[in-house]
Write a protein that holds these residues in place. Structure first.
Motif, PDB file in Angstrom:
ATOM      1  N   ALA A 177     -23.367  45.092 -26.911  1.00 58.65           N
ATOM      2  CA  ALA A 177     -24.234  46.257 -26.718  1.00 58.65           C
ATOM      3  C   ALA A 177     -23.458  47.550 -26.887  1.00 58.65           C
ATOM      4  N   THR A 213     -23.219  48.696 -30.467  1.00 59.24           N
ATOM      5  CA  THR A 213     -24.466  48.960 -31.188  1.00 59.24           C
ATOM      6  C   THR A 213     -24.509  50.407 -31.678  1.00 59.24           C
ATOM      7  N   THR A 265     -26.550  53.276 -32.222  1.00 54.47           N
ATOM      8  CA  THR A 265     -27.857  53.759 -31.781  1.00 54.47           C
ATOM      9  C   THR A 265     -27.950  55.268 -31.956  1.00 54.47           C
ATOM     10  N   PRO A 295     -25.950  52.816 -25.779  1.00 58.30           N
ATOM     11  CA  PRO A 295     -25.033  51.672 -25.722  1.00 58.30           C
ATOM     12  C   PRO A 295     -24.280  51.540 -24.402  1.00 58.30           C
ATOM     13  N   ALA A 307     -27.925  39.865 -29.816  1.00 53.78           N
ATOM     14  CA  ALA A 307     -29.105  40.736 -29.801  1.00 53.78           C
ATOM     15  C   ALA A 307     -30.174  40.128 -28.910  1.00 53.78           C
TER      16      ALA A 307
END
Length: 362
Positions: A123, A126, A128, A258, A312
């Motif tokens: 995470a 990620t 984002t 994240p 995910a």
């Protein structure tokens, strides 16, 4: 609805459907499944009159919704109960965050802890893009839930699509988003239904915008302390299950910064009773690894499903583990979903162009 002009049996819109259309969608996602059974039973009775059926204007007695402290309210993951029933939140016990692994067998706790550590690390990596005020977080799911009678055997309904647009306006607002379901057993098929509160809310635990999520502490102990202090146990859940459910709601229904997502996954390691299962299947048929918690107080078990390689989030499963009145003595699936798309759009009703579904590499 005008009480002087009750709807006719067999009319296009029954009394229950009228109520549903105008109702507030303000319950947490993983808590709707049992309540919706009662509402759908009423709709069925409206459509098929009988000498013994209640009046079309008769609905389940509402439970008054008390909020002694802020409580998470999000769009439904799989189904929603509207207006006729209100959830009661209580604030009892376990206000402090637990020690890591308390109440869990060492091997199971260690296994889940290792997996959650890997999910947290993924995470954190990620990419984002922050969601701006005025935009909407779009989440598309496939979902199935119980369409059987409220006090009878569980019967999973048809797989159908659910779309939710969550507004990022910091507030105060009463309307925090919109929902649309399509397909057999959908709620108000094809219609955009507003998600509303009875009182205005600001960005916060009741209205978790991206900006608010980004403002949270990323230390897992601080996050867990905050969640335990603001989460009330309801529907017979223990406080631990309520917090587990709240974190699951946040992770599945938003686009998460994240560092916040990573902190939340690390916080889950500290909730007693959290274990993992090697294989779990979401509503789209994708296999993944499961993070689960069974709650003896509510006789339920929730499973979060993650891709075994990318970690995910794929979807979730919900079980009733025991209900003697309904003849349930072992795990019985009563809800399953699959998150297919997450994206940012500029207006509700808009579908993201060219967005690829979340896929499993297993």
């Amino acid at each position: 609805m005008n009480a002087d002009h009750p709807p006719r049996a067999g009319s296009a819109r029954s009394a229950a459907e009228d109520l549903l259309a105008s109702a507030e969608w303000d319950l947490p996602p993983s808590r709707h499944l049992r309540h919706k059974e009662a509402l759908m039973q009423q709709i069925d009775r409206d459509r098929t009159p009988s000498p013994h059926a209640p009046s079309p204007r008769t609905f389940p007695a509402p439970l008054r919704r008390r909020l002694p402290r802020p409580a998470l309210v999000l769009p439904a993951v799989s189904m929603a109960l509207a207006g006729a029933l209100f959830l009661t939140f209580s604030g009892g016990g376990h206000d402090s965050a637990p020690a890591a692994g308390a109440g869990t067998a060492p091997a199971e706790a260690n296994s889940a802890s290792v997996t959650l550590g890997r999910i947290a690390a993924a995470a954190m990596e990620t990419d984002t893009t922050p969601v701006k005020d005025g935009q909407f977080v779009y989440v598309e799911r496939l979902t199935r839930g119980n369409t059987g009678s409220f006090d009878g055997p569980v019967r999973l309904g048809a797989l159908h699509k659910q779309e939710v647009w969550t507004a990022q306006t910091p507030g105060p607002v009463t309307r925090t988003g919109w929902m649309r379901e399509t397909g057999e057993d959908a709620v108000m098929p094809g219609q955009e239904v507003p998600i509303e509160f009875t009182e205005p809310v600001r960005a916060g635990i009741d209205h978790p915008t991206y900006a608010w999520l980004a403002s949270l502490p990323t230390d897992p102990d601080a996050l867990l302390e905050l969640l335990y202090s603001r989460t009330g146990a309801e529907d017979g859940n223990s406080k631990h299950q309520a917090v587990f459910g709240r974190i699951g709601d946040l992770l599945s229904s938003t686009i998460m910064p994240p560092a916040t997502a990573s902190g939340l996954y690390k916080a889950v390691e500290r909730i007693p009773g959290v274990t993992q299962i090697p294989d779990a299947v979401d509503a789209a048929g994708r296999h993944g690894i499961g993070i689960t918690r069974e709650d003896a107080e509510s006789a339920t078990r929730d499973v979060w499903i993650f891709d075994k390689h990318t970690f995910a989030h794929l979807g979730s499963r919900s079980y009733i583990t025991r209900d003697e009145a309904r003849g349930i003595t072992t795990d019985t699936l009563y809800g399953v979903d699959a998150v297919m798309v997450r994206a940012v759009v500029d207006r509700h009703g808009e579908e993201p162009a060219g967005e690829e579904p979340v896929r499993s590499e297993s």
